[in-house]
Design a protein around this motif. Structure first.
Motif, PDB file in Angstrom:
ATOM      1  N   GLY A  20     111.815  22.780  60.838  1.00  0.00           N
ATOM      2  CA  GLY A  20     111.475  22.296  59.497  1.00  0.00           C
ATOM      3  C   GLY A  20     110.143  22.777  58.978  1.00  0.00           C
ATOM      4  N   GLU A  21     109.292  23.282  59.824  1.00  0.00           N
ATOM      5  CA  GLU A  21     107.969  23.650  59.342  1.00  0.00           C
ATOM      6  C   GLU A  21     107.734  25.156  59.361  1.00  0.00           C
ATOM      7  N   GLY A  22     108.235  25.804  60.394  1.00  0.00           N
ATOM      8  CA  GLY A  22     107.996  27.245  60.512  1.00  0.00           C
ATOM      9  C   GLY A  22     108.974  28.057  59.718  1.00  0.00           C
ATOM     10  N   GLU A  23     108.864  29.382  59.811  1.00  0.00           N
ATOM     11  CA  GLU A  23     109.763  30.268  59.090  1.00  0.00           C
ATOM     12  C   GLU A  23     110.874  30.719  60.021  1.00  0.00           C
ATOM     13  N   ARG A  25     115.875  21.931  51.080  1.00  0.00           N
ATOM     14  CA  ARG A  25     114.437  21.895  51.426  1.00  0.00           C
ATOM     15  C   ARG A  25     113.924  23.312  51.705  1.00  0.00           C
ATOM     16  N   LYS A  26     114.717  24.053  52.465  1.00  0.00           N
ATOM     17  CA  LYS A  26     114.289  25.395  52.866  1.00  0.00           C
ATOM     18  C   LYS A  26     114.311  26.360  51.681  1.00  0.00           C
ATOM     19  N   ARG A  86     111.489  25.755  49.335  1.00  0.00           N
ATOM     20  CA  ARG A  86     110.206  26.261  49.846  1.00  0.00           C
ATOM     21  C   ARG A  86     110.114  27.773  49.645  1.00  0.00           C
TER      22      ARG A  86
END
Lengths: 165, 278
Positions: B191-194, A45-46, A49
Motif C-alpha cells: 500500500g505504500e511503495g511502488e 487508491r493506487k 496516487r
C-alpha cells in the motif's frame, strides 16, 4: 517477448487468462506482437496516487498509459535498436473504477477491460486526444482495432474514445 | 596493585611448596616448564576451595540471586526477567482488543502450535490451505524519508506473510493438486511503495497421492519460474475459483499476523518462567 499481466488489487475478481487472451488478440491486430508490454490491474487508491503523481489529477481513473519510447508518432511503430527496446510500456487498468462504470452502464467487466486496454495501447503508440484532430485520429484507430477484435472474437465492443470528452 | 600481587604470588609460592600437592589441571601442565610453580600458585589462588584465600575471582560466575532451586541465577537473569515482564505487558497491550480474525468464505481453522490449516469444501471439492507462522515475518526494510519529510518515528507494523500450500482434492480422486505459494516480497510495503508484483505467486505445482505423507523425489514438480505465462494465469484463475485469490491472501496475512503474535507472547511467557525458575 510477451505481455506481463499483474493483479495488484483485491477489490475486483479478475479472470487473468481471459484478460491475457484479449490483450494478445489486440497485440496481433495492432501488429505489435514483437513488443513487450505490461498490463497492471490496480484499485482506486493506487490509480489515484499514480494519477496524482504523474498527471497532477488527484482522482481515480480507468486507464493510465506509460509509453516506453519518446517522440512517438501516431501510426508509426516505435523504432527499436536493441532487443531491450522492443517494449511498448505499461498500462495501468483502474479495475475498481472500471467495474463501477460497468455496474452503472450494465456492461461486462472483461469486455470493458478489452476496450480500455485497446485505448491504452493507442496511447503507448503515440495517439492522444488533446485536440479535436487528435481525438478524431485516435477514434479512427480505436474503431478499426475494435472492429477487427469483434470480427475475431464475436464481441460487440465500441471505442472508449467515443465516450471521452 | 602490582606490588601487592607480586607479594601475594610469593606468599602463595611459599604456601604451595609446603602444602600437599594439589591436583594440577591440564592447562597448568601444558604451561612452560620453568613457570609451572608460578602458574600452579596462581591456580591455587583462584581455586574455589574454602581453605585458600580467594584473590582472583570473577564476580559474574557466582550466583548472586538464588531461589534455592540449585540452578544458576545471576543479576543478568534478574534484569532479563524484569525486561521480559515489561515486554509481555507491552505486547499484550498491542494485542488487546484484537481477536484472531475470522476468514470470510466459510474456511474452518485448525491449529497445531505454529501450524495452521484452513479447510473448505466447495461443490464436492476439498480445499486445504496450510501454513506455519514460524519464520513468517520478512525483514523490515526502512524506507528512506522523502525529500522535505521527516523520517518515520514509529516502527513499521510487523506483518506475517507465510508461505502457504494449497491442496485441492476432488471427490473420489486418488490424488490432490498441490500449489506451493509465496507472498511477493513487496507485500511488506503493501500500500505504500511502488510495488508492481502480484500479491502472491505460485512457485510450484505438483500432484500428491491420497494418504501419502512423505514427498516423493521422483515425482514431477512444475516450477513456475520459467513457465508459460498463459498457463500460469490459468493456474491462478483455478485457485481464484476455489477461493484462493488476492482478497483471501490479504485476509491470510491478517490471520497469520495475529497467530504469530499470539505464539510470540506465549514464548515470552514461557521464557520468563524459565528464567525466573517458576
Amino acid at each position: 517477448m510477451g505481455v506481463v499481466v499483474r493483479n495488484l488489487q483485491s477489490v475486483v475478481s479478475l479472470r487473468r487468462a481471459r484478460l491475457r487472451a484479449d490483450v494478445e488478440t489486440l497485440r496481433l491486430i495492432f501488429g505489435v506482437q514483437r513488443f513487450d508490454m505490461s498490463v497492471i490491474c490496480v484499485d482506486n487508491r493506487k490509480i489515484q496516487r499514480i494519477n496524482h503523481v504523474y498527471r497532477r489529477q488527484n482522482q481515480p481513473t480507468d486507464v493510465l498509459s506509460f509509453p516506453f519510447h519518446e517522440d512517438l508518432r501516431p501510426g508509426k511503430l516505435p523504432y527499436a535498436l536493441h532487443r531491450d527496446e522492443y517494449n511498448l510500456g505499461d498500462i495501468f487498468l483502474g479495475v475498481e473504477y472500471i467495474i463501477q462504470q460497468c455496474k452503472e452502464t450494465s456492461q461486462d467487466l472483461h469486455e470493458t477491460l478489452a476496450v480500455v486496454t485497446a485505448h491504452g495501447i493507442c496511447h503507448l503508440l503515440g495517439y492522444r486526444h488533446e485536440t479535436e484532430e487528435e481525438w478524431n485520429e485516435m477514434l479512427q484507430k480505436e474503431s478499426y482495432i475494435l472492429r477487427e477484435f469483434n470480427r475475431i472474437t464475436g464481441s460487440r465492443l465500441e471505442p472508449l474514445t467515443k465516450r471521452c470528452t | 596493585m602490582l606490588k601487592s600481587l607480586s607479594r601475594a604470588v610469593q606468599l602463595a609460592a611459599r604456601v604451595s611448596s609446603s602444602a600437599a600437592a594439589a591436583p594440577v589441571t591440564p592447562a597448568v601442565r601444558s604451561a612452560l616448564y620453568p613457570s609451572r610453580t608460578f602458574t600452579r600458585s596462581i591456580w591455587m589462588m583462584s581455586s574455589n576451595s574454602g581453605s585458600r584465600p580467594r584473590l582472583l575471582t570473577s564476580k559474574g560466575l557466582l550466583p548472586s540471586v538464588s531461589c534455592g532451586c540449585g540452578s544458576l541465577h545471576t543479576e543478568g537473569d534478574k534484569a532479563f526477567a524484569e525486561f521480559l515482564t515489561d515486554e509481555i505487558k507491552e505486547e499484550k497491550k498491542i494485542q488487546k482488543g484484537k481477536s484472531v480474525p475470522k476468514m470470510s468464505g466459510g474456511w474452518e481453522l485448525q491449529l497445531n502450535g505454529t501450524e495452521a490449516k484452513l479447510i473448505r469444501s466447495i461443490s464436492g471439492e476439498k480445499v486445504t490451505v496450510a501454513f506455519n507462522v514460524n519464520s513468517s515475518i520478512p525483514p523490515q526494510l526502512e524506507d528512506e524519508p522523502e525529500q522535505g519529510q521527516k523520517g518515520q518515528e514509529n516502527e513499521p507494523d510487523i506483518v506475517s506473510t507465510p508461505n502457504f500450500v494449497v491442496e485441492v482434492t476432488k471427490q473420489g480422486a486418488s490424488n490432490s493438486l498441490v500449489f506451493d505459494c509465496h507472498f511477493s516480497e513487496d507485500e511488506t510495503g503493501h500500500g505504500e511503495g511502488e510495488e508492481e508484483s502480484d500479491i502472491f505467486a505460485i512457485r510450484e505445482v505438483s500432484f500428491q497421492l491420497e494418504g501419502e505423507e512423505e514427498w516423493k523425489e521422483n515425482r514431477y514438480t512444475l516450477n513456475t519460474d520459467s513457465l508459460d505465462w498463459a498457463l500460469y494465469d490459468h493456474l491462478m484463475d483455478f485457485l481464484s475459483d476455489r477461493g484462493v485469490d488476492n482478497a483471501f491472501a490479504d485476509e491470510l496475512v491478517g490471520l497469520s499476523t495475529a497467530l504469530e503474535h499470539q505464539e510470540y507472547i506465549k514464548f515470552l511467557e514461557d521464557l520468563s518462567s524459565f528464567v525466573k525458575c517458576k
